[in-house]
Design a protein around this motif. Structure first.
Motif, PDB file in Angstrom:
ATOM      1  N   MET A  45       1.122  -0.879  -0.040  1.00  0.00           N
ATOM      2  CA  MET A  45      -0.023   0.366   0.060  1.00  0.00           C
ATOM      3  C   MET A  45       1.360   1.644   0.271  1.00  0.00           C
ATOM      4  O   MET A  45       0.697   2.568  -0.280  1.00  0.00           O
ATOM      5  CB  MET A  45      -0.795  -0.107   1.353  1.00  0.00           C
ATOM      6  N   GLU A  46       1.828   0.718   0.111  1.00  0.00           N
ATOM      7  CA  GLU A  46       3.114   2.011  -0.041  1.00  0.00           C
ATOM      8  C   GLU A  46       3.143   3.708   0.910  1.00  0.00           C
ATOM      9  O   GLU A  46       2.776   4.587   0.436  1.00  0.00           O
ATOM     10  CB  GLU A  46       3.208   2.389  -1.897  1.00  0.00           C
ATOM     11  N   GLY A  47       1.889   3.279   1.920  1.00  0.00           N
ATOM     12  CA  GLY A  47       1.831   4.159   2.776  1.00  0.00           C
ATOM     13  C   GLY A  47       1.164   5.039   2.510  1.00  0.00           C
ATOM     14  O   GLY A  47       0.885   6.003   3.377  1.00  0.00           O
ATOM     15  N   ARG A  48      -0.141   4.773   1.839  1.00  0.00           N
ATOM     16  CA  ARG A  48      -1.787   5.226   1.132  1.00  0.00           C
ATOM     17  C   ARG A  48      -1.527   6.863   1.240  1.00  0.00           C
ATOM     18  O   ARG A  48      -2.388   7.714   1.789  1.00  0.00           O
ATOM     19  CB  ARG A  48      -1.992   5.052   2.915  1.00  0.00           C
ATOM     20  N   ASP A  49       0.100   7.843   0.763  1.00  0.00           N
ATOM     21  CA  ASP A  49      -0.540   9.369   0.478  1.00  0.00           C
ATOM     22  C   ASP A  49      -1.649   9.119  -0.235  1.00  0.00           C
ATOM     23  O   ASP A  49      -1.981   8.558  -1.292  1.00  0.00           O
ATOM     24  CB  ASP A  49       0.747   9.219  -0.217  1.00  0.00           C
ATOM     25  N   ALA A  58      -5.448   0.439  -1.811  1.00  0.00           N
ATOM     26  CA  ALA A  58      -6.362   0.579   0.095  1.00  0.00           C
ATOM     27  C   ALA A  58      -7.383   1.112  -0.160  1.00  0.00           C
ATOM     28  O   ALA A  58      -8.605   0.237   0.524  1.00  0.00           O
ATOM     29  CB  ALA A  58      -5.889   1.517   1.161  1.00  0.00           C
ATOM     30  N   ALA A  59      -7.879   1.882  -0.575  1.00  0.00           N
ATOM     31  CA  ALA A  59      -9.626   2.511  -0.843  1.00  0.00           C
ATOM     32  C   ALA A  59     -10.906   1.448  -1.499  1.00  0.00           C
ATOM     33  O   ALA A  59     -11.254   1.072  -0.846  1.00  0.00           O
ATOM     34  CB  ALA A  59      -9.577   3.654  -1.449  1.00  0.00           C
ATOM     35  N   ARG A  60     -10.293   0.543  -2.712  1.00  0.00           N
ATOM     36  CA  ARG A  60     -10.730  -0.376  -2.790  1.00  0.00           C
ATOM     37  C   ARG A  60     -11.133  -1.590  -1.916  1.00  0.00           C
ATOM     38  O   ARG A  60     -11.779  -1.863  -2.739  1.00  0.00           O
ATOM     39  CB  ARG A  60     -10.244  -0.593  -4.507  1.00  0.00           C
ATOM     40  N   LEU A  61      -9.861  -1.924  -1.036  1.00  0.00           N
ATOM     41  CA  LEU A  61      -9.837  -2.331  -0.429  1.00  0.00           C
ATOM     42  C   LEU A  61     -10.869  -2.340   0.909  1.00  0.00           C
ATOM     43  O   LEU A  61     -11.866  -3.546   0.822  1.00  0.00           O
ATOM     44  CB  LEU A  61      -8.666  -3.119  -0.048  1.00  0.00           C
ATOM     45  N   VAL A  62     -10.845  -1.349   1.621  1.00  0.00           N
ATOM     46  CA  VAL A  62     -11.820  -1.270   2.644  1.00  0.00           C
ATOM     47  C   VAL A  62     -13.299  -1.179   1.089  1.00  0.00           C
ATOM     48  O   VAL A  62     -14.191  -1.470   2.265  1.00  0.00           O
ATOM     49  CB  VAL A  62     -11.656   1.097   2.561  1.00  0.00           C
ATOM     50  N   PRO A 261      -9.821   9.670  -2.835  1.00  0.00           N
ATOM     51  CA  PRO A 261     -11.725   9.691  -1.982  1.00  0.00           C
ATOM     52  C   PRO A 261     -11.541   9.369  -0.720  1.00  0.00           C
ATOM     53  O   PRO A 261     -11.147   8.626  -0.286  1.00  0.00           O
ATOM     54  CB  PRO A 261     -11.762   8.085  -3.371  1.00  0.00           C
ATOM     55  N   ASN A 262     -12.579   9.944  -0.513  1.00  0.00           N
ATOM     56  CA  ASN A 262     -13.503   9.728   0.794  1.00  0.00           C
ATOM     57  C   ASN A 262     -13.289   8.126   0.161  1.00  0.00           C
ATOM     58  O   ASN A 262     -14.176   7.856  -0.493  1.00  0.00           O
ATOM     59  CB  ASN A 262     -13.978  10.576   1.494  1.00  0.00           C
ATOM     60  N   VAL A 263     -14.179   7.409   1.370  1.00  0.00           N
ATOM     61  CA  VAL A 263     -14.600   6.036   1.170  1.00  0.00           C
ATOM     62  C   VAL A 263     -16.399   6.611   2.151  1.00  0.00           C
ATOM     63  O   VAL A 263     -15.519   6.115   2.728  1.00  0.00           O
ATOM     64  CB  VAL A 263     -14.120   4.671   1.739  1.00  0.00           C
ATOM     65  N   HIS A 284      -9.102   7.960   9.172  1.00  0.00           N
ATOM     66  CA  HIS A 284      -8.134   8.424   8.122  1.00  0.00           C
ATOM     67  C   HIS A 284      -7.926   7.091   7.519  1.00  0.00           C
ATOM     68  O   HIS A 284      -6.817   6.547   8.096  1.00  0.00           O
ATOM     69  CB  HIS A 284      -7.607  10.118   8.217  1.00  0.00           C
ATOM     70  N   LEU A 285      -7.648   7.317   6.620  1.00  0.00           N
ATOM     71  CA  LEU A 285      -6.923   6.133   5.298  1.00  0.00           C
ATOM     72  C   LEU A 285      -5.827   6.509   4.718  1.00  0.00           C
ATOM     73  O   LEU A 285      -4.811   6.040   4.583  1.00  0.00           O
ATOM     74  CB  LEU A 285      -8.231   5.486   4.195  1.00  0.00           C
TER      75      LEU A 285
END
Length: 509
Positions: A45-49, A58-62, A261-263, A284-285
């Motif tokens: 996820m490379e730190g999810r910047d 990460a957003a798609r996984l959530v 994106p917000n999820v 926060h993601l």
């Protein structure tokens, strides 16, 4: 390959102080939660910047996990996502040469990437202590060195900046205060970026805003006096004023525009009479992404900040997908928190459910389960019934609730429940507390020195698994009480944050 030598860098002292050598959670509920936290904060996820490919993954996984938990999408156009348009300005490289030598970018100085930043400039240097308006004198066109401080009776940041601009200074070199031990300066900085929402106005002034590592002050003033000045400035003693030397600077800039994106998901309530009283559960993601390497590691995974608590909210929805709650639940997984609460601010300004139908926000951030959970700081504890509910549940678990013991850190305004408070919506956030002088305090301070916004905030760091499980149980109980109570959350009559003061009077940021 990731540099695995960093696992012991998460500090043998922390492990000893935490008194917890368990390799992972032992109860099934915690194992399920931590598995998702681990996936969200893995190197993949490379730190999810915000705006990065790792964040999008990460957003798609959530979103996938929300869908499997039976939630409905509450983003834009029937999707799970609410995109926030962002503009980024970054200093990709910089040099700073003073009378005593060259300062290393990000290790010894950093710079705020203002739009008017020149590619190169030379400025005479003026040292002015704490930089109160009465001691500045003639600083027109100069780079003024000031001690950053949060001590009563000395200029705060806004006062210092205003005084310098009014006096015609060309720039500020603020010494990051090593005396502010409750949240010490964090060197190296990961990077030098400024991110705003695309609709925001940007200041185009050419004022130069530097932050200086106190250990490098001699390079900037070249006088051999730095150690004494830093020691005096860190304790609030009187400081001299003097001029001398020239600072030579260069700055390489990069700009970018992107969205992140917000999820957002929705769990309908079971009681039609409470359908317009949704409870927003938020975390926060986004993290820091890639940054300056520390001990050979450049991925800022952000496991505790805040992947673990995104995972906790999603995990709770999985637990409750059959039973639900009387009130609807909105799950808000925000982007851009680390760059200015951008995702939560965007949602509050552009809600995907009318704010009139939002009864409360329970936010999870600033949580560090690295020592026993004996004290719990509850932000806005005396402002809403949420604080009363949280206190009651904590006390029943043998946890002592408390108000914020360190208000000078301004933590209440630094996370995603704050935009909801500003909008007049009752909201709450939590921090693990500790007794002054205790082993828990030592662990906490060390984490802020070595783990906060560092690559060392990853799944290899020492965790107090009992404390983590205790907080998770507290959170489950709080959501159950608030979402199933007969009465909606409400402001208390004596609240200083209630809408008549926080909204009618404008932003209190």
């Amino acid at each position: 390959m990731r540099n695995l030598a960093k696992a012991p860098v998460a500090c043998a002292a922390l492990l000893l102080l935490a008194g917890n050598a368990a390799p992972g959670p032992v109860d099934p509920d915690s194992r399920a939660w931590w598995a998702l936290a681990t996936e969200l904060s893995s190197d993949s996820m490379e730190g999810r910047d915000a705006g990065s490919g790792g964040y999008e993954r990460a957003a798609r996984l959530v979103a996938e996990r929300m869908a499997a938990a039976g939630l409905q999408p509450l983003g834009e156009d029937g999707t799970w996502f609410q995109r926030v348009s962002l503009q980024e300005r970054a200093v990709t490289d910089a040099t700073l040469n003073g009378p005593g030598g060259n300062l290393a970018f990000l290790d010894e100085f950093t710079v705020d990437p203002q739009p008017g930043l020149p590619s190169s400039i030379e400025l005479p240097i003026a040292y002015r202590g704490y930089c109160g308006a009465g001691v500045l004198g003639d600083v027109r066109g100069k780079l003024v060195i000031c001690h950053g401080t949060r001590r009563d009776g000395l200029p705060n940041g806004k006062e210092r900046d205003a005084a310098l601009r009014n006096a015609g200074a060309a720039g500020l070199a603020e010494i990051a205060d090593p005396g502010f031990e409750i949240e010490p300066p964090r060197w190296p900085y990961a990077y030098a970026r400024r991110v705003i929402r695309s609709a925001e106005a940007e200041n185009s002034e050419a004022f130069i805003d530097l932050t200086i590592n106190a250990d490098a002050l001699d390079k900037l003033i070249g006088s051999g006096r730095a150690a004494a000045l830093v020691a005096d400035g860190a304790t609030g003693r009187d400081l001299p004023s003097f001029d001398g030397g020239v600072a030579r600077m260069t700055f390489a800039m990069r700009t970018a525009q992107y969205s992140s994106p917000n999820v957002i998901g929705y769990l309908p309530g079971t009681d039609p009479a409470l359908a317009d009283q949704a409870i927003v559960l938020g975390a926060h993601l986004d993290g820091y992404g890639f940054g300056r390497a520390v001990d050979g590691d450049a991925i800022y995974n952000g496991t505790l900040d805040d992947a673990a608590y995104v995972a906790l909210i999603v995990h709770l929805m999985e637990l409750r997908k059959r039973e639900g709650y009387r009130r609807p639940i909105v799950v808000g997984i925000w982007t851009g928190e680390e760059k200015g609460l951008h995702g939560s601010r965007w949602f509050v300004d552009h809600p995907t459910i009318p704010l009139s139908r939002v009864a409360a926000n329970i936010n999870l951030d600033q949580l560090r389960p690295i020592f026993p959970l004996e004290l719990l700081t509850i932000h806005a504890r005396d402002d809403t019934t949420l604080g009363r509910d949280a206190s009651s549940i904590a006390e029943a678990m043998g946890i002592v609730p408390q108000d914020d013991p360190e208000p000078e850190r301004n933590l209440i305004r630094r996370t995603d429940h704050w935009p909801f408070i500003q909008a007049g919506i009752p909201a709450v956030n939590f921090v693990f507390g500790f007794a002054p002088g205790s082993a828990s305090e030592a662990v906490y301070r060390e984490w802020y020195r070595t783990g906060y916004h560092k690559p060392q905030d990853d799944v290899n760091q020492p965790i107090d698994w009992q404390a983590a499980a205790d907080f998770n149980r507290f959170f489950y109980a709080l959501v159950d009480r608030v979402a199933n109570a007969d009465a909606a959350p409400a402001w208390l009559p004596d609240s200083e944050l209630a809408p008549r003061k926080s909204v009618a009077a404008g932003s209190v940021d």
